[in-house]
Enzyme design. Sequence first.
Site, PDB file in Angstrom:
ATOM      1  N   HIS A 201      -3.782 -13.494   0.217  1.00  0.00           N
ATOM      2  CA  HIS A 201      -2.493 -13.333   0.454  1.00  0.00           C
ATOM      3  C   HIS A 201      -2.123 -14.070   1.198  1.00  0.00           C
ATOM      4  CE1 HIS A 201      -1.939  -9.286  -1.220  1.00  0.00           C
ATOM      5  NE2 HIS A 201      -3.217  -8.813  -1.124  1.00  0.00           N
TER       6      HIS A 201
ATOM      7  N   ASP B  83      -9.407 -10.770   0.741  1.00  0.00           N
ATOM      8  CA  ASP B  83      -8.041 -10.167   1.472  1.00  0.00           C
ATOM      9  C   ASP B  83      -9.185 -10.966   2.370  1.00  0.00           C
ATOM     10  OD1 ASP B  83      -6.682  -8.444  -0.170  1.00  0.00           O
ATOM     11  OD2 ASP B  83      -7.995  -7.282   0.398  1.00  0.00           O
TER      12      ASP B  83
ATOM     13  N   HIS C 258     -12.135  -5.475   2.318  1.00  0.00           N
ATOM     14  CA  HIS C 258     -12.216  -4.132   3.006  1.00  0.00           C
ATOM     15  C   HIS C 258     -12.510  -3.318   1.638  1.00  0.00           C
ATOM     16  CE1 HIS C 258      -8.286  -2.829   1.351  1.00  0.00           C
ATOM     17  NE2 HIS C 258      -7.905  -3.990   1.009  1.00  0.00           N
TER      18      HIS C 258
ATOM     19  N   TYR D 204      -2.958  -8.122  10.038  1.00  0.00           N
ATOM     20  CA  TYR D 204      -3.289  -7.727   8.938  1.00  0.00           C
ATOM     21  C   TYR D 204      -4.340  -7.848   9.403  1.00  0.00           C
ATOM     22  CZ  TYR D 204      -5.056  -8.504   4.013  1.00  0.00           C
ATOM     23  OH  TYR D 204      -5.160  -8.867   2.722  1.00  0.00           O
TER      24      TYR D 204
ATOM     25  N   HIS E 179     -11.847  -8.752  -5.808  1.00  0.00           N
ATOM     26  CA  HIS E 179     -11.671  -8.345  -5.379  1.00  0.00           C
ATOM     27  C   HIS E 179     -10.592  -7.170  -6.513  1.00  0.00           C
ATOM     28  CE1 HIS E 179     -10.214  -4.219  -2.885  1.00  0.00           C
ATOM     29  NE2 HIS E 179      -9.236  -5.109  -2.722  1.00  0.00           N
TER      30      HIS E 179
ATOM     31  N   ASP F  56      -3.569  -4.861  -6.845  1.00  0.00           N
ATOM     32  CA  ASP F  56      -2.882  -6.825  -6.226  1.00  0.00           C
ATOM     33  C   ASP F  56      -3.379  -7.761  -7.097  1.00  0.00           C
ATOM     34  OD1 ASP F  56      -3.457  -5.732  -4.389  1.00  0.00           O
ATOM     35  OD2 ASP F  56      -3.479  -7.529  -2.962  1.00  0.00           O
TER      36      ASP F  56
ATOM     37  N   GLU G 163      -9.158  -4.448  -6.500  1.00  0.00           N
ATOM     38  CA  GLU G 163      -7.229  -3.789  -5.907  1.00  0.00           C
ATOM     39  C   GLU G 163      -6.332  -4.257  -6.860  1.00  0.00           C
ATOM     40  OE1 GLU G 163      -4.991  -2.352  -1.511  1.00  0.00           O
ATOM     41  OE2 GLU G 163      -6.991  -3.812  -2.150  1.00  0.00           O
TER      42      GLU G 163
ATOM     43  N   HIS H 104       0.716  -1.293  -0.159  1.00  0.00           N
ATOM     44  CA  HIS H 104       0.278   0.180  -0.173  1.00  0.00           C
ATOM     45  C   HIS H 104       1.429   1.797   0.554  1.00  0.00           C
ATOM     46  CE1 HIS H 104      -3.823  -2.034   1.287  1.00  0.00           C
ATOM     47  NE2 HIS H 104      -3.519  -2.140   0.447  1.00  0.00           N
TER      48      HIS H 104
END
Length: 395
Positions: free
Chosen positions: A225, A164, A145, A192, A79, A83, A81, A23
């Site tokens: 992850h 996540d 999130h 996390y 998701h 990554d 995002e 991030h």
Amino acid sequence: MSLKINDTVTWVGKIDWELKKFHGDEYSTHKGSSYNSYLIRDEKTVLIDTVWEPFSREFIANLKKEIDIQKIDYIVINHSEVDHSGALVDLMEEIPNTPIYCTKSGVRILKGHYHKDWNFVEVKTGDTLDIGKHKLTFIEASMLHWPDTMFTYLSEENMLFSNDGFGQHYASEFMYNDKVDQAELYQEALKYYANILTPFSKQVVKKIEEILSFNLPIDMICPSHGIIWRDNPIQIVNKYLEWANEYKENQITIVYDSMWNATRRMAESIAEGITSTNKEVEIKLINSAKSDKNDIVVESFKSKIVLIGSSTINNGVLSSTASILEMLKGFRFRGKKAAAFGSYGWSGEATKIMTEELEKGGFEIINSGIKELWNPDEDALNRCREFGKTIVEAL
């Protein structure tokens, strides 16, 4: 590298051993991370999530060793995002018409990231996709999130692809929870949660209760992850419920920064006052200018009380203290108490400023704090010790 999880599912992600920051510079990853992508093969072939963009070409090259990518029938993006979706641009150049299943918010955000009008299929909780002997069920998990987040459940194999949720920034060649160091695993899982999911604890509880109400058998939880939970996977679900419920251990964390060691001496004397009254409570004394900010967040998350200290500088607080206060304010920990302290030369605003910021962050303020002029003498340090004793009374 790929890992055959069972006859239906293969892990096709990337372990990032070198990752130290995530991030941007907001999250420290002492143990590296992984970007988990999963290939499901039935009558139809499904790819769940991809990897971060820097590994896009490597990901596609490895995927081609595993399967003819033209035979991928569906892509699921739990998701958006980067990554998790970062390899989409390169992948979609090769299979441009492949449907991408995601939430309505996912469509909006993926378009915002990549400015592509791919073949999106919007899904919501309860929607299913038959792929042969197996069926995928989609479960929206908004704000776990991001607004677009969802989980995907694979029937027959009883696997929950949770993105996540339940993940960790943790690189390991072993890949399963029963094969890694348990202390390391739970430290990274807690870190996390504390640093990413804490602001959404109410949603965490609500979503977990919703999933449990479906009475779906879960034999494996596969996050995007870190490791895969296959040995008693519900253990991490129970931990999330615990962490989301105003979690605290018998701990007081004292975070400070100091220009000429006056505030450090105050912090140490406050700690002495605490231990002289209560030898059972664990104290963590942390210099915010010399310690990892995400680790400070973890210790604050674990604590019943957080004390913040800073010298006054330019009518304000030291920069490392200001940064920690800003982070804690954003996390809005619940059920925790706090107070401020610090040394000063001629104006002394820092203690008041820190108290106000802690209150904005949702902490219950114990008192107005303590400040001492210049380098504290023995009388001043005794006042700090007495201050520590009053903190114990607030436990």
